[in-house]
Write a protein that holds these residues in place. Structure first.
Motif, PDB file in Angstrom:
ATOM      1  N   ARG A 100       0.843  -1.191   0.000  1.00  0.00           N
ATOM      2  CA  ARG A 100       0.000   0.000   0.000  1.00  0.00           C
ATOM      3  C   ARG A 100       0.884   1.249   0.000  1.00  0.00           C
ATOM      4  O   ARG A 100       1.955   1.271   0.626  1.00  0.00           O
ATOM      5  CB  ARG A 100      -0.913   0.019   1.227  1.00  0.00           C
ATOM      6  CG  ARG A 100      -1.773  -1.222   1.389  1.00  0.00           C
ATOM      7  CD  ARG A 100      -2.665  -1.452   0.206  1.00  0.00           C
ATOM      8  NE  ARG A 100      -3.572  -2.573   0.420  1.00  0.00           N
ATOM      9  CZ  ARG A 100      -4.339  -3.102  -0.524  1.00  0.00           C
ATOM     10  NH1 ARG A 100      -4.286  -2.608  -1.754  1.00  0.00           N
ATOM     11  NH2 ARG A 100      -5.125  -4.119  -0.265  1.00  0.00           N
ATOM     12  N   GLN A 104      -2.566   5.672   0.804  1.00  0.00           N
ATOM     13  CA  GLN A 104      -3.532   4.672   1.254  1.00  0.00           C
ATOM     14  C   GLN A 104      -3.428   4.446   2.756  1.00  0.00           C
ATOM     15  O   GLN A 104      -4.446   4.268   3.438  1.00  0.00           O
ATOM     16  CB  GLN A 104      -3.313   3.356   0.501  1.00  0.00           C
ATOM     17  CG  GLN A 104      -3.694   3.426  -0.970  1.00  0.00           C
ATOM     18  CD  GLN A 104      -3.313   2.176  -1.725  1.00  0.00           C
ATOM     19  OE1 GLN A 104      -2.222   1.625  -1.531  1.00  0.00           O
ATOM     20  NE2 GLN A 104      -4.195   1.721  -2.601  1.00  0.00           N
ATOM     21  N   SER A 105      -2.230   4.453   3.284  1.00  0.00           N
ATOM     22  CA  SER A 105      -2.065   4.313   4.737  1.00  0.00           C
ATOM     23  C   SER A 105      -2.631   5.524   5.463  1.00  0.00           C
ATOM     24  O   SER A 105      -3.260   5.400   6.522  1.00  0.00           O
ATOM     25  CB  SER A 105      -0.580   4.138   5.080  1.00  0.00           C
ATOM     26  OG  SER A 105      -0.068   2.948   4.504  1.00  0.00           O
ATOM     27  N   LEU A 108      -6.376   5.397   5.883  1.00  0.00           N
ATOM     28  CA  LEU A 108      -6.844   4.560   6.987  1.00  0.00           C
ATOM     29  C   LEU A 108      -6.829   5.312   8.312  1.00  0.00           C
ATOM     30  O   LEU A 108      -7.596   4.993   9.224  1.00  0.00           O
ATOM     31  CB  LEU A 108      -5.973   3.299   7.092  1.00  0.00           C
ATOM     32  CG  LEU A 108      -6.021   2.342   5.894  1.00  0.00           C
ATOM     33  CD1 LEU A 108      -5.030   1.200   6.100  1.00  0.00           C
ATOM     34  CD2 LEU A 108      -7.427   1.794   5.708  1.00  0.00           C
ATOM     35  N   ASP A 128      -0.524  -5.840   2.443  1.00  0.00           N
ATOM     36  CA  ASP A 128      -1.686  -6.705   2.673  1.00  0.00           C
ATOM     37  C   ASP A 128      -1.410  -8.073   2.070  1.00  0.00           C
ATOM     38  O   ASP A 128      -1.180  -8.190   0.858  1.00  0.00           O
ATOM     39  CB  ASP A 128      -2.926  -6.079   2.026  1.00  0.00           C
ATOM     40  CG  ASP A 128      -4.185  -6.893   2.298  1.00  0.00           C
ATOM     41  OD1 ASP A 128      -4.231  -7.574   3.339  1.00  0.00           O
ATOM     42  OD2 ASP A 128      -5.110  -6.860   1.457  1.00  0.00           O
ATOM     43  N   TYR A 259     -17.442   3.680   9.521  1.00  0.00           N
ATOM     44  CA  TYR A 259     -16.180   3.155  10.023  1.00  0.00           C
ATOM     45  C   TYR A 259     -16.366   2.376  11.327  1.00  0.00           C
ATOM     46  O   TYR A 259     -15.521   1.576  11.697  1.00  0.00           O
ATOM     47  CB  TYR A 259     -15.178   4.287  10.265  1.00  0.00           C
ATOM     48  CG  TYR A 259     -14.713   4.966   8.998  1.00  0.00           C
ATOM     49  CD1 TYR A 259     -13.817   4.342   8.141  1.00  0.00           C
ATOM     50  CD2 TYR A 259     -15.188   6.229   8.661  1.00  0.00           C
ATOM     51  CE1 TYR A 259     -13.384   4.960   6.981  1.00  0.00           C
ATOM     52  CE2 TYR A 259     -14.750   6.855   7.498  1.00  0.00           C
ATOM     53  CZ  TYR A 259     -13.856   6.212   6.666  1.00  0.00           C
ATOM     54  OH  TYR A 259     -13.433   6.828   5.531  1.00  0.00           O
TER      55      TYR A 259
END
Length: 301
Positions: A100, A104-105, A108, A128, A259
């Motif tokens: 990732r 993208q991190s 999160l 992942d 979430y």
């Protein structure tokens, strides 16, 4: 002598009801029963949602592991993440591994830290790793490969999260089912009280039927049929509003709640439950009314 016209005369050829509807008493009971059915439907849908979420979350956790690449001075974290993904992909039991990006991190972390993180914040990069069905996580082999490559990383096989998720969802299910049982019990108690009040208001009818030889079961059946119809109507109203609220939650939700809460969906099982709710409400109402009236009649004669 003038004829008494205070009571409505039934149409010719149609016999008068022994227990005619009483809107003054039935309307408040209808509203209360509808609200209880509405709450029961929401509790049932919530229990079903918790059950589905538990299965999905535990399946996702068991079928994957995560490699966390820690930023270290002098090393390219993005390159280390790609290398770790390539090493994990060739191990036995691994179906696919993908690195990732930093964006993208950061996405999160957005629900907790907000967006637009400063560029100098060291955000760990994630890899992942998806496992084949039934495969055990190759944690030891992966740790050895990472150490040999000099990559500073932590491996999470999700074992510590699986039991916590399962325990939380089991508790949510039990709470939803317990709430459903309490609502059904409250509805039965309300109907029983209303049936006794209706019997007391029509004591002359019950006494007249008893004098002409009617058995207690026949008299109780009159109240049973009346409250069955009322329960079906209240159940239909409550199920309709529960379906409307569910649709609003599905298509009008948002604001970050997705979430933290499992997604609510209308599946064939939920549709079947909503369709069956009026019949179930009618059965609960008729049974409660019959038992309450039968008990009072036994005490009276």
């Amino acid at each position: 002598m003038s004829e008494d016209t205070s009571r409505p005369t039934p149409p010719p050829g149609k016999p008068a009801r022994l227990l005619p509807p009483d809107s003054g008493r039935d309307r408040p009971l209808f509203v209360v029963a509808s609200i209880l059915v509405f709450l029961a439907c929401l509790a049932a849908i919530g229990a079903r949602g918790a059950w589905s979420a538990s299965e999905e979350w535990t399946a996702d956790l068991r079928g994957a592991i995560t490699i966390q690449i820690r930023p270290v001075d002098g090393r390219d974290a993005a390159a280390d993440a790609e290398t770790a993904a390539a090493m994990a992909a060739v191990l036995d039991g691994v179906a696919v591994a993908s690195a990732r990006s930093r964006d993208q991190s950061a996405a999160l972390l957005e629900p907790w830290l907000g967006g637009d993180l400063p560029a100098d914040i060291p955000v760990p990069l994630l890899v992942d790793v998806r496992l084949e069905d039934g495969a055990a996580p190759p944690v030891a082999a992966l740790e050895a490969a990472l150490v040999e490559a000099g990559i500073t990383a932590a491996i999470d096989d999700h074992a510590r999260w699986i039991e916590a998720v399962a325990r939380s969802t089991r508790l949510a299910r039990l709470l939803a089912l317990g709430l459903l049982a309490l609502i059904v019990g409250a509805a039965a108690a309300v109907i029983a009280f209303a049936a006794r009040a209706s019997l007391a208001a029509r004591r002359d009818v019950a006494d007249a039927l008893h004098l002409v030889g009617a058995e207690d079961s026949y008299i109780a059946a009159l109240f049973e049929r009346r409250f069955f119809l009322l329960g079906v109507k209240a159940g239909a109203a409550g199920a309709f509003f529960a379906a409307a609220v569910t649709v609003l939650v599905i298509y009008g939700g948002g604001g970050g709640a997705e979430y933290f809460l499992p997604a609510v969906a209308i599946t064939p099982l939920e549709i079947l439950a909503l369709i069956a709710a009026p019949l179930f409400a009618g059965l609960v109402a008729s049974l409660s009314a019959r038992l309450a009236v039968a008990e009072d009649l036994r005490k009276r004669w």
